[in-house]
Enzyme design. Sequence first.
Site, PDB file in Angstrom:
ATOM      1  CB  ALA A  34      -0.880  -0.017   1.237  1.00 48.03           C
ATOM      2  N   GLY A  76       0.551  -4.920   0.849  1.00 44.04           N
ATOM      3  CA  GLY A  76      -0.625  -4.940  -0.026  1.00 44.04           C
ATOM      4  C   GLY A  76      -0.378  -5.671  -1.343  1.00 44.04           C
ATOM      5  CD  GLU A 133      -2.336  -7.173   2.969  1.00 43.49           C
ATOM      6  OE1 GLU A 133      -2.002  -6.070   2.498  1.00 43.49           O
ATOM      7  OE2 GLU A 133      -2.752  -7.316   4.128  1.00 43.49           O
ATOM      8  CD  GLU A 158       1.732  -5.336   5.888  1.00 43.49           C
ATOM      9  OE1 GLU A 158       2.504  -6.275   6.178  1.00 43.49           O
ATOM     10  OE2 GLU A 158       1.044  -5.330   4.871  1.00 43.49           O
TER      11      GLU A 158
END
Length: 260
Positions: free
Chosen positions: A66, A111, A114, A134
């Site tokens: 992200a 992300g 993911e 993260e």
Amino acid sequence: MVYENILVEKREHITLITINRPKALNALNSKTLTELDQAMDEIALDSTVRVVIITGSGEKSFVAGADISEMNEKTPMEARYFSQLGHKLMNKIEALPQPVIAAVNGFALGGGLELAMACDIRLASENALFGQPEVNLGIVAGFGGTQRLPRLVGNGRATEILLTAEPLDANEAYRMGLVNRVYTKEELLDETMKMAQKIASKAPIAVQLTKSAIYKGENMDLISGQAYEAEVFAETFNTEDRKNGFKAFLEKKQVVFQGK
Ligand code: CAA
């Protein structure tokens, strides 16, 4: 639809989506998440699309996570909304009728992993690197990593990956079943396309109902999953493709499926 951060290219029955922010290693900002979401809606309504491929632009990265610059400005409330935007996209990919293959051509971090895990099949290049970093940033995986990773590789391995933030190379990811196959950088897209073409040549309704039964079954006990399977099995018997498929087999001929 014209997009800024993704390229969408249709090659016969296959749609290739390339996440195209190479300067940020294809990091997922809100705009990119929204564009991917819109692309999924278009694909869901396009019965000529049989298989989708998602990859990243450039030599180095599938998706490096992200977008950290965008997240840096967020309040907790905005962060919750951003996480939910990610979940909405990932769930939409999983629920897409057509199968989706991730061609992981480099970093698949946070992300990015993911996103790859929301796809149905993951193929990787030798230089791919997988991880959930993260906790290095003081946050929790927010686009489904704490949920999909344990389901894919088991609790023990997932916990290690999520808590140590140590990345895995393509061969380690292959050994734990996180990716189906590993290719050289040069081969990855061609090989992904070949797999997509193979799937696209099969009976489309049967392919879609098979995908649906796999995911439905994940959230059901065996008996309920089998009941769903019997329903979709029966549904295929009304299709032209099933009739033509059986006829071709019995007459020892080739069949070209129409998706009807
Ligand atoms: N968000 C925003 N920008 C990113 C980014 C990200 N996730 N990852 C890389 N970039 C940017 C860098 O800031 C850099 O931009 P500038 O040139 O403007 O400085 C550019 O991409 C190139 O990156 P690097 O110079 O760092 O390239 P590198 O080859 O030296 O390192 C890397 C590559 C190891 C992937 C490193 O960029 C990195 O660690 N990126 C962050 C990875 C990460 O932590 N991802 C998880 C994000 S959090 C998340 O995803 C939460 C969630 O679950 C929803």
